[in-house]
Design an enzyme around this catalytic site. Structure first.
Site, mmCIF file in Angstrom:
data_model
loop_
_atom_site.group_PDB
_atom_site.id
_atom_site.type_symbol
_atom_site.label_atom_id
_atom_site.label_comp_id
_atom_site.label_asym_id
_atom_site.label_seq_id
_atom_site.Cartn_x
_atom_site.Cartn_y
_atom_site.Cartn_z
ATOM 1 N N ARG A 32 -1.344 16.229 48.706
ATOM 2 C CA ARG A 32 -0.943 14.949 49.294
ATOM 3 C C ARG A 32 -2.184 14.128 49.595
ATOM 4 O O ARG A 32 -3.126 14.608 50.222
ATOM 5 C CB ARG A 32 -0.151 15.188 50.584
ATOM 6 C CG ARG A 32 0.150 13.940 51.411
ATOM 7 C CD ARG A 32 1.279 13.129 50.787
ATOM 8 N NE ARG A 32 1.424 11.825 51.411
ATOM 9 C CZ ARG A 32 2.228 11.570 52.430
ATOM 10 N NH1 ARG A 32 2.951 12.518 52.970
ATOM 11 N NH2 ARG A 32 2.306 10.345 52.912
ATOM 12 N N ARG A 82 4.846 11.178 45.745
ATOM 13 C CA ARG A 82 4.080 12.204 46.454
ATOM 14 C C ARG A 82 4.550 13.601 46.086
ATOM 15 O O ARG A 82 5.728 13.816 45.835
ATOM 16 C CB ARG A 82 4.156 12.006 47.955
ATOM 17 C CG ARG A 82 5.564 12.012 48.476
ATOM 18 C CD ARG A 82 5.765 11.309 49.774
ATOM 19 N NE ARG A 82 5.337 9.934 49.687
ATOM 20 C CZ ARG A 82 5.055 9.177 50.741
ATOM 21 N NH1 ARG A 82 5.178 9.650 51.923
ATOM 22 N NH2 ARG A 82 4.674 7.941 50.586
ATOM 23 N N ASP A 142 5.873 15.411 51.329
ATOM 24 C CA ASP A 142 5.795 14.646 52.570
ATOM 25 C C ASP A 142 6.566 15.451 53.602
ATOM 26 O O ASP A 142 7.715 15.834 53.346
ATOM 27 C CB ASP A 142 6.415 13.259 52.378
ATOM 28 C CG ASP A 142 6.288 12.380 53.603
ATOM 29 O OD1 ASP A 142 5.304 12.528 54.358
ATOM 30 O OD2 ASP A 142 7.178 11.529 53.817
ATOM 31 N N ASP A 184 7.605 15.271 57.634
ATOM 32 C CA ASP A 184 7.618 14.470 58.855
ATOM 33 C C ASP A 184 8.298 15.223 59.980
ATOM 34 O O ASP A 184 9.356 15.832 59.770
ATOM 35 C CB ASP A 184 8.394 13.159 58.630
ATOM 36 C CG ASP A 184 7.690 12.204 57.699
ATOM 37 O OD1 ASP A 184 6.465 12.039 57.832
ATOM 38 O OD2 ASP A 184 8.366 11.612 56.831
#
Length: 162
Positions: free
Chosen positions: A83, A94, A97, A99
């Site tokens: 990343r 990407r 990811d 989060d």
């Protein structure tokens, strides 16, 4: 222990492999244990539309770590998987990811971390798998995720059989 919810997404370099690799690395984080993993969902890109579709999931985990320490582990996993954080590619393709979308009932707004996730209420690709694994979940302010999801277009989010 605190329950934390993480959203994972990938749309390049074999996205299913990328997510499964990230899950294996998440399982290695100390003082943290994965509880439930959602189904895999195929979703359209958010923001920058001219890119491949995404694969998204949400996981719940128990952790004794602080949000900031957990974030460091997550960012290390993202780096290990290639990343690149570049403001010019903010919503671009990407490998992975990850989060933090919810961390117990904490509300954090710092330079490096915003919990609940700053835009989760507009992202069906986060909320659908979240409700799948935690049907009665609410935001720290008490607002039902199901009620938020009822206001969003969910027609482009498809379950994958993986």
């Amino acid at each position: 222990m605190t329950i934390v919810y993480l959203a994972l997404g990938s749309n390049i370099n074999n996205p299913i492999y990328q997510i499964k690799s990230a899950l294996a690395e998440l399982d290695k984080i100390p003082q943290t244990k994965r509880i439930v993993t959602s189904k895999f969902y195929l979703t359209q890109p958010y923001g920058f539309k001219n890119q491949p579709n995404f694969i998204n999931i949400v996981v719940s985990m128990h952790t004794n770590l602080s949000p900031e320490i957990l974030l460091k582990f997550i960012q290390n996993i993202e780096r290990m998987q290639g990343r690149i954080r570049d403001n010019n590619l903010h919503w671009g393709p990407r490998n992975i990811d990850i989060d933090i979308i919810l961390f117990g009932n904490l509300m954090i707004n710092s330079n490096c971390l915003t919990i609940p996730h700053y835009d989760m209420i507009n992202r069906a690709f986060m909320l659908i798998p979240l409700v799948q694994i935690a049907p009665n979940i609410t935001l720290p302010n008490g607002e039902s995720i199901k009620n938020i999801l009822d206001k969003l277009d969910i027609s482009t989010v498809k379950i994958l059989n993986i």
